[in-house]
Design an enzyme around this catalytic site. Structure first.
Site, PDB file in Angstrom:
ATOM      1  N   CYS A   5      -9.394   4.846  31.455  1.00 37.53           N
ATOM      2  CA  CYS A   5      -8.534   5.806  30.757  1.00 37.53           C
ATOM      3  C   CYS A   5      -9.285   6.554  29.649  1.00 37.53           C
ATOM      4  O   CYS A   5      -9.148   7.774  29.503  1.00 37.53           O
ATOM      5  CB  CYS A   5      -7.302   5.100  30.195  1.00 37.53           C
ATOM      6  SG  CYS A   5      -7.632   3.542  29.337  1.00 37.53           S
ATOM      7  N   HIS A  45      -4.296   7.237  23.568  1.00 40.91           N
ATOM      8  CA  HIS A  45      -5.631   6.889  23.075  1.00 40.91           C
ATOM      9  C   HIS A  45      -6.220   8.058  22.288  1.00 40.91           C
ATOM     10  O   HIS A  45      -6.159   9.214  22.736  1.00 40.91           O
ATOM     11  CB  HIS A  45      -6.572   6.580  24.242  1.00 40.91           C
ATOM     12  CG  HIS A  45      -6.305   5.297  24.954  1.00 40.91           C
ATOM     13  ND1 HIS A  45      -5.355   4.392  24.556  1.00 40.91           N
ATOM     14  CD2 HIS A  45      -6.894   4.758  26.058  1.00 40.91           C
ATOM     15  CE1 HIS A  45      -5.365   3.345  25.378  1.00 40.91           C
ATOM     16  NE2 HIS A  45      -6.285   3.557  26.305  1.00 40.91           N
TER      17      HIS A  45
END
Length: 327
Positions: free
Chosen positions: A126, A234
């Site tokens: 990711c 994130h």
């Protein structure tokens, strides 16, 4: 077309199903697979109610694309079985990412690599995905000499266990599941480190995968990965040294014109990417673009994305869309 999701009841699997619906990905049939504890459940989908199947004993014929998000051990055993039965597997685990004959793909960067598959395509980490989406346009325009990146990764990157540990701790409960021996709430923790002076596995993934996706096997990189007490999204602090000179405004202009990127960069008015802004969004958000005067051609960026969407499910679905468009 028949599409399957393996790991359909997990965080990423559920997001894959939602992304397929939102993007209106056409399919004649949808098959959902999960562990034995979830098998037999009925899930409402955009193709109507679907009963979750167990992998054991399943008839795998007739599946065109299989989206996998069930962990490395499941992918190691079952991805080849699905491929042998005629499916193209797009796998979200780390198991196949560095296999020489398995493309590692981020569509905004190296979509054509997907066409060289032999039945399995790997979905990157990711944090790697959002990083290379931001790096690639700048590399094409100016060349990248070196990258230094520090991550601020949400607990959902560790799956439902991470979410459960954080929410339990905030509520004052003993966690029902743990991703670390440390408290996650009101804290920062590192990913597991195997030995002194070594990078964590997450840090190694970002380095190896970035080089592979961008076809820059010798790109100098320094990576530090940190887990923060955020449920989703994130963030990454990125320092880039370019080969050709690049002003912050040039970087903003190029990034704003690039597919999959949204530039939010007016810090004087508190306009910059945050995890909350990126929630349920498929784009990579970039802000705080500024000069790094510590090197000759230095840039600093702040890069944020929804790790369950672009960092996992959406990227996999985009690969599937690319394959069907080029079939």
């Amino acid at each position: 077309m028949t599409i399957a999701i393996v790991g359909a009841t997990g965080l990423v699997g559920r997001t894959m199903l939602r992304v397929l619906e939102e993007r209106d990905v056409a399919c004649d049939a949808l098959r959902l697979f999960a562990s034995g504890t979830s098998a037999g459940r009925t899930v409402e989908t955009y193709r109507g109610p679907v009963v979750v199947e167990s992998l054991e004993g399943a008839n795998l014929s007739g599946i065109d694309i299989a989206l996998f998000s069930a962990g490395g051990s499941v992918s190691a055993e079952w991805a080849p079985r699905f491929a042998q039965a005629g499916a193209v597997v797009i796998d979200n685990s780390s198991y196949w990412r560095m296999a020489d004959d398995v493309p590692l793909v981020v569509p905004e960067v190296n979509a054509a690599d997907a066409l060289a598959h032999k039945g399995i395509i790997a979905n990157p980490n990711c944090s790697t995905i959002q990083l290379v989406v931001a790096l690639w346009p700048l590399h094409k325009a100016f060349g990248i000499r070196r990258v230094v990146v520090s991550t601020y990764q949400s607990v959902s990157g560790a799956g439902q266990k991470g979410v459960d540990q954080l929410t339990d701790e905030i509520a004052g409960r003993t966690p029902s599941a743990r991703i670390t021996s440390h408290d996650v709430a009101y804290n920062t923790v590192f990913h597991a480190v195997a030995e002194l002076d070594a990078a964590s596995e997450e840090e190694q993934k970002m380095l190896r995968e970035t080089r592979r996706i961008m076809h820059l096997p010798d790109l100098p990189m320094a990576v530090t990965c940190v887990r923060v007490p955020v449920l989703g999204g994130h963030g990454e602090s990125v320092a880039i040294e370019t080969i050709k000179p690049c002003t912050p405004q040039q970087a903003r202009d190029i990034l704003a014109e690039s597919p999959g990127i949204v530039v939010l960069d007016d810090p004087a008015n508190a306009v910059y990417p945050t995890p909350r802004i990126t929630e349920h969004r498929d784009d990579v958000f970039v802000g705080r673009v500024r000069q790094d005067t510590s090197v000759e051609h230095g840039l600093l960026l702040w890069v944020v994305a929804d790790n369950l969407r672009k960092g996992a499910a959406t990227n996999a679905v985009q690969i599937a869309e690319y394959l069907t468009a080029h079939a």
